[in-house]
Motif scaffolding. Structure first.
Motif, PDB file in Angstrom:
ATOM      1  N   ASP A  35       0.321  -1.351  -0.261  1.00 37.15           N
ATOM      2  CA  ASP A  35      -0.467  -0.332  -0.273  1.00 37.15           C
ATOM      3  C   ASP A  35       0.660   0.991   0.032  1.00 37.15           C
ATOM      4  O   ASP A  35       1.034   1.608   0.888  1.00 37.15           O
ATOM      5  N   LEU A  36       1.239   1.385  -1.053  1.00 36.18           N
ATOM      6  CA  LEU A  36       2.249   2.867  -1.161  1.00 36.18           C
ATOM      7  C   LEU A  36       1.908   4.378  -0.468  1.00 36.18           C
ATOM      8  O   LEU A  36       2.253   5.389  -0.330  1.00 36.18           O
ATOM      9  N   ALA A  37      -0.390   3.874  -0.754  1.00 36.27           N
ATOM     10  CA  ALA A  37      -0.912   5.521  -0.460  1.00 36.27           C
ATOM     11  C   ALA A  37      -0.776   5.581   0.823  1.00 36.27           C
ATOM     12  O   ALA A  37      -0.449   6.481   1.601  1.00 36.27           O
ATOM     13  N   SER A  38       0.186   4.416   1.512  1.00 36.78           N
ATOM     14  CA  SER A  38      -0.624   4.837   3.023  1.00 36.78           C
ATOM     15  C   SER A  38       1.253   4.745   3.269  1.00 36.78           C
ATOM     16  O   SER A  38       1.343   4.866   4.905  1.00 36.78           O
ATOM     17  N   GLY A  39       1.931   4.711   2.702  1.00 39.15           N
ATOM     18  CA  GLY A  39       3.731   4.658   3.451  1.00 39.15           C
ATOM     19  C   GLY A  39       4.264   3.188   3.312  1.00 39.15           C
ATOM     20  O   GLY A  39       5.051   3.016   4.267  1.00 39.15           O
ATOM     21  N   GLU A  40       3.282   1.928   3.649  1.00 40.81           N
ATOM     22  CA  GLU A  40       3.654   1.252   4.062  1.00 40.81           C
ATOM     23  C   GLU A  40       5.011   0.754   3.587  1.00 40.81           C
ATOM     24  O   GLU A  40       5.786  -0.338   3.988  1.00 40.81           O
ATOM     25  N   HIS A  41       5.854   1.216   2.371  1.00 39.89           N
ATOM     26  CA  HIS A  41       6.703   0.689   1.825  1.00 39.89           C
ATOM     27  C   HIS A  41       7.720   2.234   2.273  1.00 39.89           C
ATOM     28  O   HIS A  41       9.590   1.467   2.730  1.00 39.89           O
ATOM     29  N   LYS A  42       7.416   2.266   3.064  1.00 45.33           N
ATOM     30  CA  LYS A  42       8.693   3.154   3.956  1.00 45.33           C
ATOM     31  C   LYS A  42       8.243   2.783   5.260  1.00 45.33           C
ATOM     32  O   LYS A  42       8.861   3.840   6.307  1.00 45.33           O
ATOM     33  N   GLN A  43       7.612   1.400   6.238  1.00 43.83           N
ATOM     34  CA  GLN A  43       7.664   1.244   7.148  1.00 43.83           C
ATOM     35  C   GLN A  43       8.420   0.754   7.863  1.00 43.83           C
ATOM     36  O   GLN A  43       9.122   0.161   6.668  1.00 43.83           O
ATOM     37  N   ALA A  44       8.896   0.375   9.185  1.00 49.43           N
ATOM     38  CA  ALA A  44      10.509  -0.564   9.143  1.00 49.43           C
ATOM     39  C   ALA A  44       9.769  -1.807   8.652  1.00 49.43           C
ATOM     40  O   ALA A  44      11.107  -2.965   8.169  1.00 49.43           O
ATOM     41  N   ASP A  45       9.222  -2.664   8.807  1.00 57.05           N
ATOM     42  CA  ASP A  45       8.696  -4.107   8.249  1.00 57.05           C
ATOM     43  C   ASP A  45       9.051  -4.731   6.297  1.00 57.05           C
ATOM     44  O   ASP A  45       9.836  -4.498   6.283  1.00 57.05           O
ATOM     45  N   PHE A  52      16.241   0.888   0.594  1.00 62.48           N
ATOM     46  CA  PHE A  52      15.685   2.659  -0.012  1.00 62.48           C
ATOM     47  C   PHE A  52      13.969   2.814  -0.032  1.00 62.48           C
ATOM     48  O   PHE A  52      14.199   3.169  -0.609  1.00 62.48           O
ATOM     49  N   GLY A  53      13.484   1.783   0.410  1.00 63.47           N
ATOM     50  CA  GLY A  53      11.683   1.343   0.361  1.00 63.47           C
ATOM     51  C   GLY A  53      11.128   1.594  -0.602  1.00 63.47           C
ATOM     52  O   GLY A  53      10.006   2.833  -1.143  1.00 63.47           O
ATOM     53  N   GLN A  54      11.165   1.013  -1.872  1.00 58.61           N
ATOM     54  CA  GLN A  54      10.921   1.149  -2.952  1.00 58.61           C
ATOM     55  C   GLN A  54      10.419  -0.864  -3.167  1.00 58.61           C
ATOM     56  O   GLN A  54      10.587  -1.536  -2.962  1.00 58.61           O
ATOM     57  N   VAL A  55       9.408  -0.283  -4.145  1.00 57.87           N
ATOM     58  CA  VAL A  55       9.060  -1.573  -4.767  1.00 57.87           C
ATOM     59  C   VAL A  55       9.441  -1.664  -6.309  1.00 57.87           C
ATOM     60  O   VAL A  55       9.043  -0.992  -7.189  1.00 57.87           O
ATOM     61  N   PRO A  56       9.941  -2.859  -6.958  1.00 55.79           N
ATOM     62  CA  PRO A  56       9.159  -4.426  -6.188  1.00 55.79           C
ATOM     63  C   PRO A  56      10.350  -4.802  -5.492  1.00 55.79           C
ATOM     64  O   PRO A  56      11.695  -4.540  -5.823  1.00 55.79           O
ATOM     65  N   VAL A  57       9.538  -6.121  -4.434  1.00 55.35           N
ATOM     66  CA  VAL A  57      11.376  -7.144  -4.344  1.00 55.35           C
ATOM     67  C   VAL A  57      10.812  -8.134  -3.986  1.00 55.35           C
ATOM     68  O   VAL A  57       9.479  -8.731  -4.440  1.00 55.35           O
ATOM     69  N   LEU A  58      11.977  -8.828  -4.372  1.00 55.33           N
ATOM     70  CA  LEU A  58      11.405 -10.284  -5.005  1.00 55.33           C
ATOM     71  C   LEU A  58      11.993 -11.075  -3.447  1.00 55.33           C
ATOM     72  O   LEU A  58      13.381 -10.800  -3.114  1.00 55.33           O
ATOM     73  N   GLU A  59      10.991 -11.938  -3.083  1.00 52.26           N
ATOM     74  CA  GLU A  59      11.405 -12.864  -1.447  1.00 52.26           C
ATOM     75  C   GLU A  59      12.149 -14.292  -2.461  1.00 52.26           C
ATOM     76  O   GLU A  59      10.647 -15.189  -3.180  1.00 52.26           O
ATOM     77  N   ASP A  60      13.112 -14.783  -2.130  1.00 56.28           N
ATOM     78  CA  ASP A  60      13.144 -15.890  -2.693  1.00 56.28           C
ATOM     79  C   ASP A  60      13.754 -17.473  -1.578  1.00 56.28           C
ATOM     80  O   ASP A  60      15.100 -17.251  -1.069  1.00 56.28           O
ATOM     81  N   ASN A  61      12.507 -17.998  -1.125  1.00 59.12           N
ATOM     82  CA  ASN A  61      13.881 -18.882   0.144  1.00 59.12           C
ATOM     83  C   ASN A  61      14.305 -18.220   1.079  1.00 59.12           C
ATOM     84  O   ASN A  61      14.698 -18.610   2.150  1.00 59.12           O
ATOM     85  N   GLY A  62      13.902 -16.792   1.589  1.00 53.19           N
ATOM     86  CA  GLY A  62      13.974 -16.277   2.944  1.00 53.19           C
ATOM     87  C   GLY A  62      15.056 -15.045   2.479  1.00 53.19           C
ATOM     88  O   GLY A  62      15.510 -14.311   2.975  1.00 53.19           O
ATOM     89  N   GLN A  63      15.100 -14.888   1.348  1.00 57.39           N
ATOM     90  CA  GLN A  63      16.716 -13.600   0.554  1.00 57.39           C
ATOM     91  C   GLN A  63      15.229 -12.984   0.106  1.00 57.39           C
ATOM     92  O   GLN A  63      14.994 -13.175  -1.225  1.00 57.39           O
TER      93      GLN A  63
END
Length: 209
Positions: A35-45, A52-63
């Motif tokens: 949810d970019l509108a709510s700033g989810e990409h700038k939150q700690a998680d 960098f707080g940008q999408v996309p991010v790929l997760e592959d088996n925890g990496q």
């Protein structure tokens, strides 16, 4: 057995770049909308996945792999044993890198910025974005005059990287009818097995600069 997750935003061309390539490779991934509108990409998680707080991010088996072009390279070298999408030839790799730079440079500052201005109303210089767009689309139209694909005799990640924002350039007020070879290339890309489209938004061709 892979366990792929893609964190993205459905109206982001960068995110589409990654999601369409997953599909072209026949890979199943869990798509997680950020949810970019709510700033989810700038939150700690999320920042723990990409500082960098940008999408996309790929997760592959925890990496975690961040940046759309980096994701393309990762997927092509990890999940394409045929090496069609990123051939092993240094010369072809150099040519592909040339067009990854094109996607991150003039395509990002031309068609992508013009679209962002129209669709999301960001404070951007639309005149400059249109000038950059005209320059790069004219160059690409000439490049594609006697070839089907950007960097090889077949589709590669060079084509994946550049497709999304060029295909959606009309949403930034850019008339692709002026570039018939680019249009033909877009059509060829859309016929690839596994192709999935990015949702369309408001088309602003009536804008005059």
């Amino acid at each position: 057995m892979n366990n792929l997750k893609l964190y993205g935003f459905e109206l982001s061309g960068h995110s589409h770049r990654a999601s369409v390539f997953l599909s072209l490779l026949g890979l199943k991934a869990k798509i997680i909308q950020v949810d970019l509108a709510s700033g989810e990409h700038k939150q700690a998680d999320f920042l723990a996945k990409n500082s960098f707080g940008q999408v996309p991010v790929l997760e592959d088996n925890g990496q975690f792999i961040a940046d759309s072009n980096a994701i393309l390279l990762y997927l092509a070298t990890t999940y394409d044993p045929s090496r069609q999408w990123y051939p092993e030839s240094p010369q072809q790799q150099a040519e592909i890198q040339r067009f990854l730079s094109t996607a991150a440079g003039p395509v990002a500052f031309g068609p992508a910025r013009a679209r962002i201005k129209h669709v999301f109303n960001h404070e951007l210089d639309l005149v400059q974005a249109h000038q950059v767009s005209e320059q790069i689309l004219t160059a690409l139209n000439a490049h594609l005059a006697k070839r089907d694909w950007l960097a090889a005799k077949h589709a590669t990640i060079a084509d994946v990287a550049n497709y999304s924002y060029i295909a959606h350039a009309p949403e930034g007020g850019i008339d692709l009818n002026l570039y018939p070879n680019v249009q033909a290339w877009l059509n060829r890309f859309e016929q690839l097995p596994g192709f999935v489209a990015m949702p369309k938004t408001y088309v602003a061709l009536q804008t005059k600069l």
